[in-house]
Motif scaffolding. Structure first.
Motif, PDB file in Angstrom:
ATOM      1  N   GLN A   1      28.234 -56.302 -41.690  1.00  0.00           N
ATOM      2  CA  GLN A   1      26.998 -56.644 -42.393  1.00  0.00           C
ATOM      3  C   GLN A   1      26.495 -58.022 -41.974  1.00  0.00           C
ATOM      4  OE1 GLN A   1      26.803 -55.529 -46.756  1.00  0.00           O
ATOM      5  NE2 GLN A   1      28.948 -54.968 -46.398  1.00  0.00           N
TER       6      GLN A   1
ATOM      7  N   GLY B   1      24.636 -57.981 -38.807  1.00  0.00           N
ATOM      8  CA  GLY B   1      23.408 -57.202 -38.824  1.00  0.00           C
ATOM      9  C   GLY B   1      23.540 -55.813 -38.232  1.00  0.00           C
ATOM     10  N   PHE B   2      24.761 -55.284 -38.200  1.00  0.00           N
ATOM     11  CA  PHE B   2      24.984 -53.949 -37.644  1.00  0.00           C
ATOM     12  C   PHE B   2      24.820 -52.860 -38.709  1.00  0.00           C
ATOM     13  CE2 PHE B   2      28.111 -56.062 -34.479  1.00  0.00           C
ATOM     14  CZ  PHE B   2      27.042 -56.562 -33.751  1.00  0.00           C
ATOM     15  N   ILE B   3      25.127 -53.182 -39.959  1.00  0.00           N
ATOM     16  CA  ILE B   3      24.971 -52.216 -41.048  1.00  0.00           C
ATOM     17  C   ILE B   3      24.360 -52.923 -42.253  1.00  0.00           C
ATOM     18  CG2 ILE B   3      26.934 -50.791 -40.325  1.00  0.00           C
ATOM     19  CD1 ILE B   3      28.575 -52.072 -42.574  1.00  0.00           C
ATOM     20  N   VAL B   4      23.759 -52.139 -43.126  1.00  0.00           N
ATOM     21  CA  VAL B   4      23.220 -52.651 -44.398  1.00  0.00           C
ATOM     22  C   VAL B   4      23.626 -51.686 -45.492  1.00  0.00           C
ATOM     23  CG1 VAL B   4      21.236 -53.827 -43.356  1.00  0.00           C
ATOM     24  CG2 VAL B   4      21.039 -51.423 -44.039  1.00  0.00           C
TER      25      VAL B   4
ATOM     26  N   ASP C   1      22.232 -49.678 -48.777  1.00  0.00           N
ATOM     27  CA  ASP C   1      20.956 -49.273 -49.395  1.00  0.00           C
ATOM     28  C   ASP C   1      21.041 -49.340 -50.918  1.00  0.00           C
ATOM     29  OD1 ASP C   1      22.316 -47.029 -50.287  1.00  0.00           O
ATOM     30  OD2 ASP C   1      21.537 -45.709 -48.723  1.00  0.00           O
TER      31      ASP C   1
ATOM     32  N   GLU D   1      24.359 -47.952 -44.139  1.00  0.00           N
ATOM     33  CA  GLU D   1      23.437 -47.423 -43.152  1.00  0.00           C
ATOM     34  C   GLU D   1      23.429 -48.335 -41.936  1.00  0.00           C
ATOM     35  OE1 GLU D   1      18.676 -46.300 -42.669  1.00  0.00           O
ATOM     36  OE2 GLU D   1      19.518 -46.857 -44.625  1.00  0.00           O
ATOM     37  N   ALA D   2      23.458 -47.738 -40.751  1.00  0.00           N
ATOM     38  CA  ALA D   2      23.444 -48.525 -39.517  1.00  0.00           C
ATOM     39  C   ALA D   2      22.036 -49.016 -39.231  1.00  0.00           C
ATOM     40  CB  ALA D   2      23.957 -47.696 -38.345  1.00  0.00           C
ATOM     41  N   THR D   3      21.924 -50.259 -38.815  1.00  0.00           N
ATOM     42  CA  THR D   3      20.633 -50.805 -38.413  1.00  0.00           C
ATOM     43  C   THR D   3      20.285 -50.297 -37.017  1.00  0.00           C
ATOM     44  OG1 THR D   3      21.652 -52.754 -37.409  1.00  0.00           O
ATOM     45  CG2 THR D   3      21.078 -52.884 -39.752  1.00  0.00           C
ATOM     46  N   GLN D   4      19.089 -50.622 -36.570  1.00  0.00           N
ATOM     47  CA  GLN D   4      18.697 -50.229 -35.215  1.00  0.00           C
ATOM     48  C   GLN D   4      19.662 -50.812 -34.193  1.00  0.00           C
ATOM     49  OE1 GLN D   4      14.943 -51.836 -33.777  1.00  0.00           O
ATOM     50  NE2 GLN D   4      14.537 -50.003 -32.550  1.00  0.00           N
TER      51      GLN D   4
ATOM     52  N   GLY E   1      22.820 -51.646 -34.745  1.00  0.00           N
ATOM     53  CA  GLY E   1      24.089 -50.943 -34.886  1.00  0.00           C
ATOM     54  C   GLY E   1      24.073 -49.602 -34.188  1.00  0.00           C
ATOM     55  N   LYS E   2      22.968 -48.866 -34.335  1.00  0.00           N
ATOM     56  CA  LYS E   2      22.854 -47.572 -33.664  1.00  0.00           C
ATOM     57  C   LYS E   2      22.822 -47.744 -32.149  1.00  0.00           C
ATOM     58  CE  LYS E   2      20.330 -45.378 -37.486  1.00  0.00           C
ATOM     59  NZ  LYS E   2      19.016 -44.826 -37.917  1.00  0.00           N
TER      60      LYS E   2
END
Length: 923
Positions: A636, A639-642, A644, A650-653, A655-656
């Protein structure tokens, strides 16, 4: 005596050969350097030694000949060079009688045609055609384990190298694919060479199987198979390296992949919801699962399969498993172990010119202990079986080298294959030269074998990378061979064209070439002792089913290593354990992957996933929980996951993008920062910035910068290249300082990143030369790098570049992805832009493509519309003529080239037709 054609040489990742063909080979036409490297350094001395042949006109290159040596004799105790222990005739003059394995006549279940295996008749016939007419009793027992043939249970099993373990997995995997017309299977292997070999094998196994064959075995399924558009029931495709092919179920039934590609494929099919078609996953060499560098991906792959909630049969196998119970519990399956080898192995210790029996670890330890003991022993000393006479040659005064040469010479002259394992590239070169000097000269070989060796040398010279001129004389210092060369040499060794291959120890796990005799030139890899698993890998290459009645291993040991050999031979193969919470914190990648592919997004689902990892079976529960908590927090923070509003992850852009490009989170963060800087000022009026982006960021510690070469290339950079250096923060004054003996500081994070940039730019300079058609050996010579390392760099960068392109696409940086994609094609082709289209044609790579271009064939259409006979003069120019022994040989060579021209013409026609259809569709 000429350098010998019976010898092939392997280095760290590749086979080093062609030394054996020198006396027979005569080079005509222009050299590689004259053809495609106008600004290359002057040819070396060997390439300049050309004379005129009155009979043929063009200049003929004649190799220098190395002075011959005579191998030391090997005598049995008592002085006889013929009779061995207890007076028995040597196994080289009278082969031993080996007890036969029970046949299917005695046990019908040893035949794959038995109804219990439910295999199509054609499949059974294909196995028989490949030499598998019956199976071993242990294979039968393993296959008949509870629920295995029906796919209801997973399986983990261990069998010695050469014991036939792959067949069990093949049968189970093919059963799953044949049971359902939509069924798919994935087979994961650790090395590209093994993937390529397995693809060829499986394609032969399933060749010609039609839906009618399936109907004969299972009439109820004939209806389903009739819906298939293609006639073959099983399509086998290999996935490795930097391939741009996007894996889709519609293109194959069995995917043979490297570990990385297999893990990526599973992520893809889970994401697009087509995973329901997956019915079998085979994990070969599963002992690598505790390799933190890449083997840990096997754990990620298998754990995801276990979390699917559907029946996918997992088959895991290895030759070196000690705690098989752990894998059995983790995979929730059946386990099986066997020590059976169809070809027995006799093990020996060679010390101070004497050969001792070491048929078991206990006897070896006893022998070594007695040899190494300085005190008086009440027990009689171990009696040696044979003795290697000291050499009269100064070059062979070292007793270990003398032993290696004598043993290899004895094996090759008897007509058997021998593998020699050395601790380093330099050791390979030294051993290869010495062995080549004692073997029979080329002219003494059988004419049929002579021709095969000459054909092999022609094939080697015609490869896209060219053949190192020094390699044709001897083994160049620090040289290596390309993947294509390794395949050619492997085939040559396997079919008996070559008799000796010399390899580094690290290659033992990446080859599948058994030999009558395996010789270990000490038990070290570099300066360190090999591990117990590696030692077993090397010794396990002894013995060829169907070719030899026995296998032999010889460990040549120095006095200083006696105690170390005792410890090594007594050591058990280390037990497996998960490395997800190692220093690399691989658990972060595991968590990021399952969140990105939405296999688990809630905390409960994450906990369930972690409970199904091998980690949960081999580590303290509290420790696992702590690492999971810390990893989620760090993911987190980066900035790889957040999280909700429903408290799901949820994976960020970003992270994906990291998951799609198969990067580790730590590496992904670095790449993201580098590419963000590049976006602000990407240098597109040259090639250095793109190539720098393609250079790997891992394992650069072994790359030693030749600062003189760095300085020379820096001085020749154009304005575009200098701007790239400036943007990266690389300063000429620092390079000059390093040239004077300075060192790069790596105390802080910033200093480490700057040092990494210097290393990557140095590699980018090499990539630039490769993309501009410099032969691999020239690049290696220019930068003071081993030839094999340069080729490995190019191959590694292909895969890394594919990941970077996917990363850019996932981040929405389409323009950068397009620019990188173009240079990725150049890197793979090893050619300038004008040759990219031609390089897609079969048999036409960078060197050959340039010759076609120079002769007016500048487009695929031009080659497609040409008569194959029109292509023959170009191929003659691209492929230097061999020694012309007789007129009929000359004609035979032209006939082979004409057949090759027809293949090129057919390939060009297919490509041209596809391009024409695409143009019509776009209109």
């Amino acid at each position: 005596m000429a350098n010998n054609p019976m010898l092939g040489i392997w280095h760290t990742t590749t086979l080093q050969s062609a030394q054996e063909h020198q006396q027979a080979y005569r080079k005509q036409k222009r050299t590689v350097d004259e053809l495609i490297v106008p600004n290359a350094p002057e040819p070396d001395e060997a390439a300049q030694k050309r004379t005129r042949s009155s009979g043929h006109g063009p200049s003929i290159w004649r190799p220098r000949e190395l002075p011959g040596l005579t191998a030391s004799s090997i005598e049995y105790v008592g002085g006889s060079a013929v009779r061995g222990r207890s007076g028995h005739i040597s196994e080289y003059s009278q082969r031993k009688t080996i007890a036969a394995t029970p046949t299917s006549t005695l046990d019908p279940l040893l035949s794959l045609s038995h109804p219990i295996y439910a295999l199509p008749d054609k499949l059974v016939a294909n196995f028989a055609g490949l030499g598998i007419k019956t199976i071993y009793p242990w294979q039968k027992q393993c296959l008949l384990g509870p629920g295995l043939l029906k796919g209801e249970k997973n399986l983990v099993y261990s069998a010695p190298t050469g014991g036939g373990k792959s067949l069990v997995a093949d049968v189970l995997m093919l059963r799953r694919v044949l049971d359902d017309r939509d069924a798919k299977a994935i087979l994961a292997l650790p090395y590209v060479a093994l993937v390529q070999e397995k693809v060829r094998w499986l394609r032969n196994v399933v060749s010609g199987i039609t839906r009618e064959d399936i109907g004969q075995k299972r009439p109820d399924e004939q209806k389903f198979w009739a819906n298939r558009a293609d006639k073959d029931t099983i399509r086998v495709v290999g996935f490795f390296g930097g391939s741009k092919i996007r894996a889709t179920w519609q293109d194959f039934d069995i995917a043979v992949c490297t570990i990385e590609k297999a893990n990526s494929l599973v992520n893809t099919i889970i994401t697009d919801c087509s995973v329901s078609e997956l019915k079998a996953v085979v994990l070969d060499e599963c002992h690598m699962i505790d390799d933190g560098h890449r083997g840990y991906l096997l754990e990620l792959l298998a754990t995801k399969i276990l979390c699917l909630g559907q029946q996918v049969q997992i088959v895991a196998m290895s030759a070196t498993l000690t705690n098989i119970g752990l894998l059995k519990d983790w995979l929730q399956g059946h386990s099986y172990e066997t020590k059976y080898r169809p070809v027995p192995i006799e093990e020996h210790l060679v010390y101070n010119g004497k050969i001792y029996a070491a048929g078991s670890t206990a006897s070896l330890l006893k022998t070594v202990s007695q040899l190494g003991s300085k005190s008086q022993s009440t027990q009689p000393p171990a009696r040696h079986l044979r003795e290697i006479r000291p050499s009269d040659h100064r070059e062979l005064k070292d007793p270990v080298l003398n032993a290696v040469v004598a043993l290899a010479n004895e094996t090759a002259r008897a007509g058997f294959g021998v593998l020699v394992f050395c601790s380093s590239r330099a050791g390979c070169e030294s051993d290869a030269i010495s062995i080549g000097r004692v073997l029979p000269a080329f002219k003494e070989a059988d004419p049929v074998v002579q021709e095969k060796r000459l054909d092999l040398l022609e094939d080697l010279r015609s490869l896209s990378t060219g053949l190192d001129p020094k390699l044709e004389q001897t083994v160049p210092v620090g040289a290596g061979l390309t993947t294509e060369e390794r395949e050619l040499i492997a085939n040559g060794y396997d079919n008996g064209t070559l008799k000796v291959c010399v390899a580094t120890c690290s290659l033992a796990a990446g080859i599948n070439l058994p030999a009558r005799r395996v010789i270990l030139h000490n038990a070290r890899m570099g300066r360190d002792l090999v591990g117990p698993a590696m030692l077993r890998q090397m010794r396990g290459r002894a013995g060829r089913k169907g070719k030899d009645e026995l296998g032999e291993t010889y460990l040549c040991c120095r006095e200083n290593d006696l105690n170390a050999v005792v410890d090594l031979m007594d050591a058990e193969v280390p037990q497996l354990s998960s490395c997800l919470i190692s220093d690399k914190r691989r658990i972060q990648r595991a968590l990021l992957e399952i969140i990105a592919i939405r296999l688990a997004t809630s905390r409960e689902a994450l906990d369930d996933y972690v409970s199904k990892t091998m980690l949960s079976y081999s580590a303290e529960a509290n420790s696992v929980i702590e690492h999971v908590e810390a990893s989620l927090e760090e993911l987190q923070e980066k900035g790889f996951i957040v999280v909700d509003r429903f408290s799901n992850f949820e994976a960020t852009q970003l992270g994906k993008a990291i998951v799609i490009s198969s990067l580790d989170p730590e590496d992904g963060n670095y790449i993201h920062n580098e590419l963000k800087k590049a976006l602000q000022a990407f240098v597109l009026d040259g090639e250095m910035h793109v190539l720098y982006t393609f250079t790997p960021i891992q394992d650069l510690g072994a790359v030693t910068i030749n600062w003189r070469a760095f300085w020379n290339e820096m001085e020749q950079l154009d304005e575009s290249g200098l701007r790239v250096m400036n943007l990266l923060g690389l300063k000429p004054v620092v390079v000059n300082k390093m040239l004077g003996g300075g060192t790069l500081k790596e105390s802080t994070t910033q200093e480490k990143e700057l040092s990494l940039r210097y290393h990557r730019f140095y590699l980018a300079l090499q990539l630039r030369d490769i993309c501009n058609e410099f032969p691999i050996h020239r690049v290696a010579q220019k930068y003071g790098m081993p030839r094999g390392s340069v080729q490995t760099l190019a191959q590694t960068c292909e895969g890394f570049a594919a990941g970077i392109i996917k990363f850019c696409e996932a981040m929405g940086w389409g323009a950068m992805a397009a620019a990188l994609d173009h240079f990725s094609d150049r890197l793979k082709a090893g050619a300038r832009s004008d040759l990219l289209a031609l390089a897609k044609i079969t048999f036409i790579k960078s060197r050959t493509a340039r010759i076609f271009w120079d002769n007016g064939f500048k487009t695929v259409a031009a080659i497609a519309n040409a008569d194959p006979k029109e292509l023959l003069p170009v191929l003659l120019q691209a492929q230097p003529n061999k020694v012309r022994l007789e007129i009929k040989d000359e004609q035979k060579s032209r006939d082979k080239l004409l057949a090759k021209a027809k293949v090129i013409s057919d390939s060009a026609n297919r490509i041209w037709q596809m391009e024409m259809r695409q143009e019509v569709d776009e209109e």
